[in-house]
Enzyme design. Structure first.
Site, mmCIF file in Angstrom:
data_model
loop_
_atom_site.group_PDB
_atom_site.id
_atom_site.type_symbol
_atom_site.label_atom_id
_atom_site.label_comp_id
_atom_site.label_asym_id
_atom_site.label_seq_id
_atom_site.Cartn_x
_atom_site.Cartn_y
_atom_site.Cartn_z
ATOM 1 N N GLY A 38 -20.193 -47.220 157.782
ATOM 2 C CA GLY A 38 -19.103 -47.372 156.827
ATOM 3 C C GLY A 38 -18.039 -46.319 157.000
ATOM 4 C CE LYS A 39 -11.389 -44.877 158.794
ATOM 5 N NZ LYS A 39 -10.413 -45.431 159.776
ATOM 6 N N GLY A 40 -15.019 -44.176 154.630
ATOM 7 C CA GLY A 40 -14.436 -43.870 153.336
ATOM 8 C C GLY A 40 -13.053 -43.279 153.486
ATOM 9 C CE LYS A 41 -7.474 -40.806 149.179
ATOM 10 N NZ LYS A 41 -7.106 -40.592 147.754
ATOM 11 C CG PHE A 42 -11.214 -37.668 151.753
ATOM 12 C CD1 PHE A 42 -9.892 -37.452 152.104
ATOM 13 C CD2 PHE A 42 -11.528 -37.807 150.413
ATOM 14 C CE1 PHE A 42 -8.906 -37.361 151.143
ATOM 15 C CE2 PHE A 42 -10.546 -37.727 149.438
ATOM 16 C CZ PHE A 42 -9.228 -37.502 149.798
ATOM 17 N N GLY A 43 -13.741 -39.774 155.314
ATOM 18 C CA GLY A 43 -14.700 -39.597 156.400
ATOM 19 C C GLY A 43 -15.504 -40.843 156.694
ATOM 20 C CB VAL A 45 -21.001 -43.648 155.519
ATOM 21 C CG1 VAL A 45 -22.442 -43.634 155.023
ATOM 22 C CG2 VAL A 45 -20.045 -43.208 154.419
ATOM 23 C CE LYS A 58 -18.023 -39.872 150.943
ATOM 24 N NZ LYS A 58 -17.902 -40.052 149.465
ATOM 25 C CG ASP A 154 -13.156 -46.577 141.669
ATOM 26 O OD1 ASP A 154 -12.543 -47.593 141.266
ATOM 27 O OD2 ASP A 154 -13.100 -46.176 142.842
#
Length: 230
Positions: A38-43, A45, A58, A154
């Protein structure tokens, strides 16, 4: 994970994360077979194994933590999620860091993101009994959080994960994750506008002050989504 070898960085920050969650004796050499999930806002996973146990890692680049707001959000996320122990909340086992990255080690949700599961269903409308099962699990997680004055802020399918493998075509167990917007309201209401626009409670939109009730609004939106399919 050779790409995460410690090397000097020109964008170091004064990293002040909660010491209670700091695993000083951990490093990436203890994690095997890392695969991006996976991919988040700041990095990014990754799914990896530490001494044979599957975990999610993460990985956050310190280059994203050069402003006070981003660092404060990470501090709050670690502080809150590390203390939350509940069967329907993604558990954070701790963090460690090197010169370039911060590594958050969490439970691995083998079934993936609930949002992706819903989008792959033949019909977007779920049966009432199924919806009750899902909502009961998430409501249980929120009730535990609210007991400790923690607001998620959220709540949406993208932040809910399938903890165990899919059985008979239905997720067996859901867990709530991604506490980047979570906050403690023990000392009073908050006025920051944050979250996902489609799920924002009215009091958040008009900056009237909000507390744990905004999660109830988000849960209501989730119920509508599962029944109606949009």
């Amino acid at each position: 994970m050779k790409s995460f070898t410690s090397t000097p960085s020109s964008k170091l920050v004064n990293l002040e994360l909660p010491e209670k969650a700091h695993k000083r004796d951990w490093d990436m050499r203890q994690f095997d077979g890392a695969v991006g999930v996976g991919k988040g806002k700041f990095g990014l996973v990754y799914h990896a194994k530490r001494y044979g146990k599957g975990v999610a890692v993460k990985v956050i680049s310190k280059s994203f933590l050069t402003d006070e707001q981003s660092l404060k959000m990470l501090q709050r996320e670690v502080d809150i999620q590390y203390d939350l122990k509940h069967e329907h909340i993604v558990q954070m086992h701790g963090f460690f860091h090197d010169m370039r990255y911060v590594y958050l080690v969490l439970d691995y949700a083998s079934g993936g993101e609930f949002y992706r599961y819903l989008r792959a269903l033949p019909s977007p409308v779920l049966e009432e009994g199924v919806v009750k099962t899902y909502i009961r699990q998430i409501a249980s997680a929120l009730a535990h959080m609210h007991t400790h004055h923690i607001v998620h802020r959220d709540l949406k399918p993208e932040n809910i994960f399938i903890q165990t493998a899919v059985l008979d075509g239905l997720p067996h167990k859901l867990v709530l994750g991604d506490f980047g917007s979570a906050v403690n309201v023990a000392e009073g209401m908050r006025f920051t506008i944050c979250g996902t626009p489609e799920y924002l409670a009215p009091e958040v939109i008009v900056s009237a002050g909000h507390d744990c009730a905004v999660d109830a609004w988000g849960l209501g939106i989730l119920i509508y989504e599962l029944f109606v399919g949009r």
